[in-house]
Design a protein around this motif. Structure first.
Motif, PDB file in Angstrom:
ATOM      1  N   ARG A  96       0.284  -0.813   0.055  1.00  0.00           N
ATOM      2  CA  ARG A  96       0.072  -0.286  -0.217  1.00  0.00           C
ATOM      3  C   ARG A  96       0.892   0.879  -0.104  1.00  0.00           C
ATOM      4  NH1 ARG A  96      -4.235  -0.888   4.793  1.00  0.00           N
ATOM      5  NH2 ARG A  96      -4.196   1.506   4.823  1.00  0.00           N
ATOM      6  N   VAL A  97       1.693   1.376   0.652  1.00  0.00           N
ATOM      7  CA  VAL A  97       2.645   2.751   0.754  1.00  0.00           C
ATOM      8  C   VAL A  97       3.873   2.556  -0.709  1.00  0.00           C
ATOM      9  CG1 VAL A  97       5.043   3.533   1.758  1.00  0.00           C
ATOM     10  CG2 VAL A  97       2.963   2.166   3.591  1.00  0.00           C
ATOM     11  N   ALA A  98       3.767   1.331  -1.523  1.00  0.00           N
ATOM     12  CA  ALA A  98       4.589   1.663  -2.397  1.00  0.00           C
ATOM     13  C   ALA A  98       3.412   2.147  -3.888  1.00  0.00           C
ATOM     14  CB  ALA A  98       4.721   0.689  -2.681  1.00  0.00           C
ATOM     15  N   ASN A  99       2.254   1.763  -3.417  1.00  0.00           N
ATOM     16  CA  ASN A  99       1.493   3.014  -4.290  1.00  0.00           C
ATOM     17  C   ASN A  99       0.861   3.779  -4.260  1.00  0.00           C
ATOM     18  OD1 ASN A  99      -0.861   2.657  -6.375  1.00  0.00           O
ATOM     19  ND2 ASN A  99      -1.757   0.674  -6.292  1.00  0.00           N
ATOM     20  N   PRO A 100       1.179   5.089  -4.553  1.00  0.00           N
ATOM     21  CA  PRO A 100       1.028   5.758  -4.156  1.00  0.00           C
ATOM     22  C   PRO A 100      -0.255   6.735  -4.766  1.00  0.00           C
ATOM     23  CG  PRO A 100       2.310   6.338  -6.433  1.00  0.00           C
ATOM     24  CD  PRO A 100       2.120   5.569  -6.040  1.00  0.00           C
ATOM     25  N   GLY A 101      -1.284   6.034  -5.496  1.00  0.00           N
ATOM     26  CA  GLY A 101      -2.517   5.912  -6.636  1.00  0.00           C
ATOM     27  C   GLY A 101      -3.861   5.638  -5.296  1.00  0.00           C
ATOM     28  N   LEU A 102      -3.266   4.381  -4.646  1.00  0.00           N
ATOM     29  CA  LEU A 102      -4.414   3.918  -3.121  1.00  0.00           C
ATOM     30  C   LEU A 102      -5.313   4.659  -2.292  1.00  0.00           C
ATOM     31  CD1 LEU A 102      -5.760   0.969  -3.606  1.00  0.00           C
ATOM     32  CD2 LEU A 102      -3.063   0.528  -1.651  1.00  0.00           C
ATOM     33  N   GLY A 103      -5.903   5.051  -2.513  1.00  0.00           N
ATOM     34  CA  GLY A 103      -6.586   6.001  -0.970  1.00  0.00           C
ATOM     35  C   GLY A 103      -6.397   5.183   0.181  1.00  0.00           C
ATOM     36  N   GLU A 104      -6.203   6.028   0.658  1.00  0.00           N
ATOM     37  CA  GLU A 104      -5.866   5.303   2.176  1.00  0.00           C
ATOM     38  C   GLU A 104      -7.151   5.948   3.664  1.00  0.00           C
ATOM     39  OE1 GLU A 104      -4.688   3.341   3.357  1.00  0.00           O
ATOM     40  OE2 GLU A 104      -2.721   3.577   1.363  1.00  0.00           O
ATOM     41  N   ASP A 105      -7.455   4.742   4.585  1.00  0.00           N
ATOM     42  CA  ASP A 105      -8.011   5.404   5.016  1.00  0.00           C
ATOM     43  C   ASP A 105      -7.570   6.650   6.096  1.00  0.00           C
ATOM     44  OD1 ASP A 105     -10.656   4.308   4.578  1.00  0.00           O
ATOM     45  OD2 ASP A 105     -10.001   2.862   6.213  1.00  0.00           O
ATOM     46  N   LEU A 106      -8.221   7.469   6.963  1.00  0.00           N
ATOM     47  CA  LEU A 106      -7.285   8.376   7.631  1.00  0.00           C
ATOM     48  C   LEU A 106      -7.436   7.751   9.083  1.00  0.00           C
ATOM     49  CD1 LEU A 106      -8.064  12.067   6.056  1.00  0.00           C
ATOM     50  CD2 LEU A 106      -6.039  10.793   6.920  1.00  0.00           C
ATOM     51  N   THR A 107      -7.254   6.889   9.786  1.00  0.00           N
ATOM     52  CA  THR A 107      -7.969   6.717  11.613  1.00  0.00           C
ATOM     53  C   THR A 107      -7.991   7.710  12.396  1.00  0.00           C
ATOM     54  OG1 THR A 107      -5.821   5.650  11.842  1.00  0.00           O
ATOM     55  CG2 THR A 107      -7.097   3.977  10.529  1.00  0.00           C
ATOM     56  N   GLY A 108      -7.690   7.078  13.520  1.00  0.00           N
ATOM     57  CA  GLY A 108      -8.120   7.990  14.903  1.00  0.00           C
ATOM     58  C   GLY A 108      -6.597   8.255  14.950  1.00  0.00           C
ATOM     59  N   GLU A 109      -5.646   7.761  14.643  1.00  0.00           N
ATOM     60  CA  GLU A 109      -4.306   7.918  14.898  1.00  0.00           C
ATOM     61  C   GLU A 109      -3.321   9.179  14.226  1.00  0.00           C
ATOM     62  OE1 GLU A 109      -4.982   4.125  15.083  1.00  0.00           O
ATOM     63  OE2 GLU A 109      -4.988   4.760  17.172  1.00  0.00           O
ATOM     64  N   MET A 110      -4.220   9.537  13.229  1.00  0.00           N
ATOM     65  CA  MET A 110      -4.519  10.468  12.092  1.00  0.00           C
ATOM     66  C   MET A 110      -4.259  11.802  12.719  1.00  0.00           C
ATOM     67  SD  MET A 110      -4.123   8.503   8.763  1.00  0.00           S
ATOM     68  CE  MET A 110      -3.439   6.518   9.292  1.00  0.00           C
ATOM     69  N   MET A 111      -4.197  12.877  11.844  1.00  0.00           N
ATOM     70  CA  MET A 111      -4.480  14.100  11.807  1.00  0.00           C
ATOM     71  C   MET A 111      -5.931  13.848  11.655  1.00  0.00           C
ATOM     72  SD  MET A 111      -2.437  15.563   8.949  1.00  0.00           S
ATOM     73  CE  MET A 111      -2.745  15.700   7.186  1.00  0.00           C
ATOM     74  N   SER A 112      -6.667  15.263  11.534  1.00  0.00           N
ATOM     75  CA  SER A 112      -8.361  15.059  11.082  1.00  0.00           C
ATOM     76  C   SER A 112      -8.211  15.832  10.421  1.00  0.00           C
ATOM     77  CB  SER A 112      -9.743  15.382  12.545  1.00  0.00           C
ATOM     78  OG  SER A 112      -9.192  14.187  13.225  1.00  0.00           O
ATOM     79  N   VAL A 113      -9.072  15.853   9.156  1.00  0.00           N
ATOM     80  CA  VAL A 113      -9.632  16.433   8.324  1.00  0.00           C
ATOM     81  C   VAL A 113     -10.951  17.081   7.920  1.00  0.00           C
ATOM     82  CG1 VAL A 113      -8.845  17.517   5.396  1.00  0.00           C
ATOM     83  CG2 VAL A 113      -7.536  15.756   7.160  1.00  0.00           C
ATOM     84  N   LEU A 114     -10.737  18.148   8.190  1.00  0.00           N
ATOM     85  CA  LEU A 114     -12.360  18.982   7.943  1.00  0.00           C
ATOM     86  C   LEU A 114     -12.516  19.494   6.693  1.00  0.00           C
ATOM     87  CD1 LEU A 114     -13.268  19.197  11.657  1.00  0.00           C
ATOM     88  CD2 LEU A 114     -13.311  16.979  10.638  1.00  0.00           C
ATOM     89  N   VAL A 115     -13.907  19.242   6.038  1.00  0.00           N
ATOM     90  CA  VAL A 115     -13.851  20.032   5.002  1.00  0.00           C
ATOM     91  C   VAL A 115     -15.004  21.067   5.321  1.00  0.00           C
ATOM     92  CG1 VAL A 115     -14.476  20.464   2.369  1.00  0.00           C
ATOM     93  CG2 VAL A 115     -13.363  18.014   3.410  1.00  0.00           C
ATOM     94  N   TYR A 116     -15.099  22.218   5.140  1.00  0.00           N
ATOM     95  CA  TYR A 116     -16.061  23.605   5.782  1.00  0.00           C
ATOM     96  C   TYR A 116     -16.828  24.141   4.407  1.00  0.00           C
ATOM     97  CZ  TYR A 116     -14.682  23.185  10.118  1.00  0.00           C
ATOM     98  OH  TYR A 116     -14.560  22.836  11.585  1.00  0.00           O
ATOM     99  N   ILE A 117     -18.120  23.400   4.294  1.00  0.00           N
ATOM    100  CA  ILE A 117     -18.773  23.924   2.850  1.00  0.00           C
ATOM    101  C   ILE A 117     -19.861  25.167   3.432  1.00  0.00           C
ATOM    102  CG2 ILE A 117     -19.980  23.901   0.832  1.00  0.00           C
ATOM    103  CD1 ILE A 117     -18.426  21.289   0.798  1.00  0.00           C
ATOM    104  N   ASP A 118     -20.088  26.386   3.183  1.00  0.00           N
ATOM    105  CA  ASP A 118     -20.913  26.959   4.068  1.00  0.00           C
ATOM    106  C   ASP A 118     -20.800  26.763   5.166  1.00  0.00           C
ATOM    107  OD1 ASP A 118     -21.992  28.596   1.969  1.00  0.00           O
ATOM    108  OD2 ASP A 118     -22.998  27.351   0.559  1.00  0.00           O
ATOM    109  N   ASP A 119     -22.246  26.311   5.918  1.00  0.00           N
ATOM    110  CA  ASP A 119     -22.952  25.757   6.854  1.00  0.00           C
ATOM    111  C   ASP A 119     -22.254  24.498   7.352  1.00  0.00           C
ATOM    112  OD1 ASP A 119     -23.268  28.157   7.710  1.00  0.00           O
ATOM    113  OD2 ASP A 119     -25.284  27.846   7.290  1.00  0.00           O
ATOM    114  N   ALA A 120     -21.395  24.061   6.327  1.00  0.00           N
ATOM    115  CA  ALA A 120     -21.569  22.343   6.289  1.00  0.00           C
ATOM    116  C   ALA A 120     -20.265  21.912   7.004  1.00  0.00           C
ATOM    117  CB  ALA A 120     -21.862  21.655   4.922  1.00  0.00           C
ATOM    118  N   VAL A 121     -20.326  20.857   7.591  1.00  0.00           N
ATOM    119  CA  VAL A 121     -18.471  20.568   8.004  1.00  0.00           C
ATOM    120  C   VAL A 121     -19.097  19.090   7.705  1.00  0.00           C
ATOM    121  CG1 VAL A 121     -17.196  20.176   9.327  1.00  0.00           C
ATOM    122  CG2 VAL A 121     -19.033  22.105   9.515  1.00  0.00           C
ATOM    123  N   LEU A 122     -17.868  18.657   6.965  1.00  0.00           N
ATOM    124  CA  LEU A 122     -17.577  17.223   6.352  1.00  0.00           C
ATOM    125  C   LEU A 122     -16.741  16.557   7.094  1.00  0.00           C
ATOM    126  CD1 LEU A 122     -18.986  17.848   2.618  1.00  0.00           C
ATOM    127  CD2 LEU A 122     -20.166  17.334   4.695  1.00  0.00           C
TER     128      LEU A 122
END
Ligand code: ATP
Ligand code: MG
Lengths: 463, 611, 271
Positions: free
Chosen positions: B280-306
């Motif tokens: 998995r590490v070797a394949n940069p195109g492969l998507g990865e789960d963001l687990t609780g051990e990593m930073m959290s990424v929040l996307v803000y669109i208007d009032d919405a938070v994803l």
């Protein structure tokens, strides 16, 4: 509320007696107080003392023993029913009886407890009545006799002064009573303890785990308990932490004292001394907090970073902080000692061309040595008896080790852990705390007595 | 004679020869080293004091402010479950009011555990706090949208003070498409905006692989050892003659062999895991789960938070923390941004969802940061946000009053007797030695005395300020006696002679002349003794003043605790908010101590008299 | 009876007493400070309404003897007195004697002025207050005023009675102490080198005062100044090394001493 009411009555009665005595004295000499031997005020105080003192003494005696007497009375009334209960249940019953004594709703209590409350109320009610009557009689009788005694030549001032003097003497006896109280209670409880645990096994045993104490009586209990109450590891831990503390405090405290007394400019002294005083005035619980939450984690993390395992309750952290706590103590004692070396010695040395540090090291320190040694002894006794820093920053388990990076326990820590929260009073566990307390008391006392004696000798030498 | 007077010039004095000069230089170096040592000794004390105070102050300051939430609460009678009885308001169900008050703000939250988490943003003491306000102002009953303040939870408070996590924003680059699939929302960006997150995720995987390898080599070692043991056993067993021993050894062998199978299986498993991760590490195109051990990424669109759950460089599968309108599909670059919370969620006690809710409350203007009145007006509590020092401070005050009332008169009386009246005999020497030694008895011993005599023998109340006061009085007595005697001794004898000479009695002399002159000194000593008593902890632990006392003590026999003991107890609680309150309580205690000592200094300065 | 009248009455009595009545007397007085004996077998009579000076070299025991007369020695732990000292037929070392009362009757002025750190008024009023000598504030005021007047201090302090006594000059302080002592209306006044800290003018004022006071009080004064002794006293006693060497009328002691040592001392050969 009742207490305040009582105090008010007391004050009012006292004032009344005073007033009566005073007027009576003035009246006996036909209104010219200058011919009285003692001033009228003393006559007033004379009547007041005669009326109040016996009554107040009686009242306080009652206060001291009332709790004991009430429980004794109630247990006697309950008889066998009570005697058959286990100690814990007996204690619970007495406690409940007290807390329910002035409530109307007794439904939460058992049959026996409700009975106890009834007896209790009856006894307290009757006792209070009797007490009130007796006190009233004492006040009136005392006041009356005193009134009768008033005449022109009455030495009321002498009487009042003698009374005051007895009060003063009694006050200075409180110190003796305190010591007596300490010694007796420690010895008494320790004797109880040594019936459960062999004395020598306690002093020289190497295994300490009071939580596995055996709650029973007889031969077997003694044997089992003697195995788990070996205090050597506790003493060793105390010594380890004390040694660390002294290694920190002695050089720093001594050098501070030397610097402040012989080198520092008045300005430096004016700032450094208060800082030392602040350091001395910070409560030990604050040092403990700092040791446990800042210093100990710092050591552990540092150790981790360089690959040494350091306990999170290392003796080093507790000892270091304790050492810093006693720096001001060492410094101020040494300061006294160094300052009492006469100037002539300094002058003599300086006159031979010695530098300041040579004078200090070769002349002053040797001359002050006995004083410094006793200052260090006092510091050691302080460190041994210090509680909060070790309770918060040192360990609970009794390890026998000289490695300052491991956790050790101390006498004071054990006393606190054995006694805090525990309601039972005759288990080997709680009694062990008193045995430890006795050892602590004896050791610190010995250190102090020797140190004070040495200091006194030393002072006399230069007086 | 000639040697001394007519000797040659270089040897005229052994003190000016070259050797002497060198020695002198060395001696001066020694001198400066010595001086430097002295200076650093002072420096150590100063540095430690600064370190201690700054630690306490930095940690304690935040606890003096607190965040309150004011929400419209429904205080109708049926909601509170009121009947007409007097006490019904006291027993009313404020818990429900508070719970619903916060839930009404976030109507989209439906799940059971989510709802519970939502209520957790407010302090669990919020209902108590609300009830108190309603009891104080019964007119509030009946209104259904009065905004009332309640305390926020301790972690929300810490978050608002910036002590939970640090964060940064990435402004939106390019448009963002919202793709609604069956397994939830997916965001598709024009630019590789999630590359950072992905790289971190891969890095985390790499770390994971490394630690797995370490684990594997550890297991390999024990595997080899076990193999060696087995070999040894296999050689020993045939040679063994004793049947018992043989049986035991065989059993042991069996155990070892089963161990080996377990170990081998585990190693294999780890190897596989590692391999998977590596690929998995070797394949940069492969998507990865963001687990609780990593930073959290929040996307803000208007009032919405994803919240991003799984990312590739340009896409993110997201969870809706604040719902997004169903018709939004394309978002322009200036309409959205990414917020990164740097502390991993599993390393904090405040989840991303709670953070979003809290932010929302702030945005709506419901949150007010102000003086932490709770801390100054309440007693102990298990909830850090509901815990205050007032109970302990009052306990300290009650205890000190008793201490003062006992030790001051007793101490002064004893000092007067010893200094002015006592004949020099065995008895008074005994008292004197005794007092000096009492002054050095460890304080905990006084605690033992109190426990054995006051509690056990006289059966006085546990945890009561008057017992604490008695114990502390015995402890401070020597201090006061010693200070008072020094003050009395400083009054010149000529004053005494003057009074005696005109026929004042000795007592009159002392009361009218000596004592008033010595009083400033005596008071200074007493204040210092009281300051000691105020800071004392150990003896009070012995007599049960460690009780958990919620109510503020109102009298001398109410169960109480004191400031230092409160500090001791709080220091034991793991919550960071309690740590801060501990420091704040220390600041309060030090404040009192400084005031007392300053008073003593002023007294000394003002009334200092040189004879 | 007002205080003024009281004082006047005492004054009127003075001539009648006519120097014959023995007010105080010491019989075989020995004083020890611990092991050390400071006075040896002193016999001395002190006559009513007379001034007697005690003279002698430093350390000979004058102060010690003086302090015996009102038992100020009781305040020194190591001090022990034997022998008999009588005040109006009462043995003052008797168990039944109240020292406080004794000291009220035999007042003392010390070598170094020692005013209380209180106001001038309070200093003087203190004695009368503790002895309950006055009934009203006015009486007390009168007594304070008259005492200050008699001590020759009134004019200097009448505007600042409420200021601390310690703020006065040395000579004024000493007079304040004297005023304080006479306000208690003692029968005997002991003065231990009352002028040793004073300049000649202040000394003169005090000497005048002593002469006046003689009318009402019996005065014992310790002095190192022969001239002073000669000026103020009717009787003089010479001490040497703890022994009373000679006593007698001042004129005789100064002009015609019997003992050789006295002669030497007066002419300045020992001391
Ligand atoms: N408190 C004391 N303790 C021990 N010895 C004392 C004490 N007071 C006085 N003495 C000794 O008693 C002797 C007589 O002392 P005293 O004070 O009576 O001398 P004096 O004649 O008043 O001298 P001076 O003229 O210097 O005042 C002296 O040798 C003195 O050392
Ligand atoms: Mg003298």
């Amino acid at each position: 509320m009742q207490g305040w009411f009582f105090v008010i009555i007391l004050v009012l009665t006292a004032c009344a007696l005073f007033y009566i005595g005073r007027s009576r004295a003035v009246a006996t000499v036909g209104g010219d107080p200058t011919v009285l031997h003692s001033k009228p005020g003393f006559h007033g105080a004379f009547v007041m003392i005669c009326g109040m003192v016996p009554a107040v003494l009686l009242f306080f005696t009652w206060l001291l023993f009332s709790r004991y007497l009430t429980s004794a009375y109630v247990t006697a009334q309950l008889g066998a029913d009570f005697a058959n209960l286990a100690t814990i249940e007996q204690n619970a019953l007495i406690r409940n009886m007290r807390s329910f004594a002035d409530r109307t709703d007794l439904s939460a209590l058992s049959q026996l407890e409700a009975e106890a409350v009834e007896h209790y109320r009856a006894f307290v009610g009757r006792a209070a009545l009797i007490l009130q009557i007796v006190i009233g009689v004492l006040v009136v009788a005392g006041g009356w006799f005193a009134m009768r005694a008033i005449h022109q030549e009455l030495r009321a001032r002498q009487f009042v002064e003698k009374t005051v003097m007895s009060v003063l003497i009694a006050a200075s006896g409180v110190a003796i009573l305190t010591t007596l109280g300490i010694v007796l209670s420690l010895i008494f409880e320790s004797v109880n303890f040594f019936q459960k645990v062999n004395f020598l096994d306690f002093l020289f045993g190497t295994h300490w785990s009071p939580q596995s104490a055996f709650e029973g009586v007889g031969e077997e209990a003694t044997d089992r308990n003697s195995e788990v109450f070996g205090a050597i590891p506790v003493f060793a831990g105390t010594l380890l932490i004390t040694a660390i503390a002294i290694l920190v405090a002695a050089p720093i405290g001594l050098m501070s004292a030397i610097y402040l007394s012989d080198y520092a400019s008045p300005k430096v002294r004016a700032t450094a001394k208060p800082i030392m005083e602040i350091l001395a005035g910070i409560p030990t619980v604050v040092y403990g907090f700092f040791a446990a939450l800042t210093v100990a984690p710092f050591f552990r993390n540092t150790g981790e970073a360089i690959g040494i395992s350091v306990s999170s309750e290392s003796a080093l952290a507790a000892g270091l902080v304790m050492g810093i706590m006693i720096i001001p103590f060492v410094s101020s004692l040494s300061d006294d000692v160094i300052n009492s070396v006469p100037q002539s010695l300094r002058d003599g040395s300086a006159g031979l061309g010695a530098t300041k540090s040579e004078t200090i090291r070769r002349v002053i320190l040797p001359a002050a040595l006995p004083g410094i040694v006793s200052a260090l002894m006092l510091a050691i006794s302080r460190a041994i008896g210090e509680t909060m820093i070790v309770v918060m920053a040192a360990g609970l388990s009794a390890n026998m080790t000289v490695n300052p990076l491991e956790a050790v326990t101390t006498v004071t820590v054990q006393i606190v852990t054995l006694l805090v929260g525990d309601q039972e009073f005759d288990s080997a566990k709680t009694l062990a705390a008193f045995a430890l307390g006795l050892v602590l008391f004896c050791v610190t006392l010995l250190l102090n007595v020797i140190a004070l004696r040495v200091i006194k000798k030393y002072r006399e030498q230069y007086d | 004679m000639t040697d001394l007077t007519g000797g040659n010039v270089e040897q005229a004095s052994i003190h000016t020869s070259e050797g002497a000069r060198q020695r002198l230089a060395k001696r001066y170096r020694g001198e400066s080293v010595f001086k430097w040592l002295g200076r650093s000794a002072i420096g150590v004390s100063v540095a430690f004091l600064l370190l201690l105070l700054s630690t306490v102050v930095f940690q304690g300051i935040p606890a003096f402010t607190f965040n309150f939430v004011s929400l419209p609460f429904e205080l109708t009678e049926e909601k509170l479950g009121l009947d007409n009885s007097e006490t019904s308001l006291r027993r009313a169900n404020f818990d429900a009011v508070v719970r619903d008050g916060i839930r009404d703000q976030f109507p989209t939250v439906t799940g059971r555990s989510e709802k519970r988490a939502l209520s957790g943003i407010l302090s669990s003491g919020a209902s108590v706090y609300l009830r108190q306000q309603v009891l104080d102002n019964p007119a509030l009953v009946g209104s259904d949208d009065t905004r009332l303040e309640v305390p926020i939870s301790d972690f929300a408070d810490l978050y608002l003070k910036g002590q939970i996590t640090s964060d940064y924003r990435i402004q939106g680059q390019g448009a963002l498409r919202v793709d609604r699939t069956d397994n939830g929302l997916r965001l598709i960006a024009d630019e590789p905006v999630f590359a950072d997150a992905l790289a971190r995720a891969k890095e985390a995987l790499r770390d994971q692989a490394a630690s797995l390898r370490a684990q594997q080599s550890g297991l390999q070692l024990s595997l080899n050892k076990t193999r060696g043991d087995i070999k040894a056993l296999q050689e020993r067993i045939p040679a063994e003659t004793n049947a018992n021993v043989k049986n035991r050894l065989e059993a042991e062998l069996e155990r070892y062999q089963s161990d080996i199978t377990v170990l081998e299986a585990r190693i294999k498993q780890i190897e596989e895991q590692t391999k998977k991760i590596d690929s998995r590490v070797a394949n940069p195109g492969l998507g990865e789960d963001l687990t609780g051990e990593m930073m959290s990424v929040l996307v803000y669109i208007d009032d919405a938070v994803l919240k991003a759950q799984k990312v590739t460089n340009t896409t993110a599968n997201v969870e809706e923390f604040m719902p997004i309108d169903a018709d939004v599909t394309n978002v322009a670059a200036d309409q959205w941004y990414i917020r990164v919370l740097e502390v991993p969620e599993s390393n904090r006690k405040f989840t991303d969802q709670e953070i979003v809710w809290t932010d929302e409350l702030v945005e709506r203007g419901y949150v007010r940061s102000g003086l932490n009145t709770i801390f100054f007006t309440r007693g102990a509590s298990r909830e850090p946000e509901m815990a205050g020092v007032l109970g302990a401070a009052v306990g300290s005050a009650l205890t000190l009053i008793v201490t003062l009332l006992l030790s001051f008169p007793l101490g002064v009386a004893a000092a007067i007797y010893l200094e002015e009246f006592a004949p020099k005999n065995r008895w008074t020497t005994l008292i004197e030695v005794n007092i000096n030694n009492l002054a050095a008895v460890p304080s905990i011993v006084f605690g033992l005395l109190g426990l054995a005599v006051f509690l056990n023998y006289f059966e006085l109340d546990r945890s009561a300020p008057y017992v604490g006061g008695m114990v502390l009085a015995l402890m401070t007595l020597p201090t006061i006696i010693i200070a008072s005697r020094a003050a009395l001794r400083a009054v010149p004898p000529s004053i005494r002679e003057a009074a005696l000479g005109i026929g004042a009695s000795r007592l009159q002399t002392v009361v009218h002349h000596v004592l008033p002159l010595a009083m400033p000194g005596i008071l200074t000593g007493t204040i210092i003794g009281m300051a000691q008593a105020l800071g004392e902890t150990a003896p009070l632990l012995m007599i049960g003043m460690v009780a958990f006392v919620v109510d503020i003590p109102m009298g001398f026999s109410d169960p109480a605790t004191v400031l230092p003991v409160q500090i001791f107890m709080w220091a034991d609680f793991p919550e960071p908010a309690f740590q801060q309150r501990t420091s704040a309580a220390i600041m309060v205690l030090l404040g009192f101590l400084i005031t007392m000592n300053a008073l003593a200094v002023v007294l000394r300065k003002r009334f200092e008299r040189r004879w | 009876m007002s205080v003024e009248a009281n004082l006047a009455a005492t004054a009127a009595k003075a001539p009648a007493a006519n120097a014959s009545k023995v007010k105080m007397s010491g019989n075989g007085v020995n004083v020890f400070y611990g092991e050390k004996q400071a006075l040896f077998d002193v016999d001395l009579n002190i006559y009513e309404n007379q001034v007697i000076s005690l003279i002698g070299p430093s350390g000979c025991g004058k102060s010690t003897f003086l302090r015996c007369l009102n038992r100020m020695n009781d305040t020194i732990d190591v001090c022990k007195v034997t022998g008999k000292i009588v005040l109006d037929e009462d043995d003052i070392y008797d168990k039944n004697i109240d020292v406080v009362e004794l000291r009220a009757r035999v007042g003392m002025v010390f070598q170094k002025p020692n005013p209380f750190p209180k106001s001038i008024y309070e200093n003087v009023a203190y004695g009368p207050r503790i002895h309950g000598m006055t009934r009203t504030k006015d009486e007390l005021d009168d007594l304070v005023t008259s005492s200050l007047r008699r001590a020759g201090l009134w004019e200097e302090v009448k505007d600042r009675l409420d200021q601390p006594g310690t703020g006065l000059s040395g000579g004024q302080q000493q007079r304040l102490c004297i005023a304080r002592a006479i306000a208690t209306q003692p029968e005997v006044l002991l003065m231990d080198e009352p002028c040793s800290a004073l300049d000649p003018i202040a000394t003169a004022i005090i000497e005048e005062l002593i002469d006046e006071l003689r009318a009402n009080f019996t005065i014992v004064i310790v002095t190192h100044s022969m001239q002073q002794a000669a000026r103020v006293s009717q009787k003089t006693a010479f001490f040497h090394l703890g022994k009373l060497i000679e006593e007698g009328p001042t004129d005789q002691i100064f002009t015609n001493p019997i003992n050789k040592k006295t002669q030497d001392y007066i002419t300045g050969r020992i001391g």
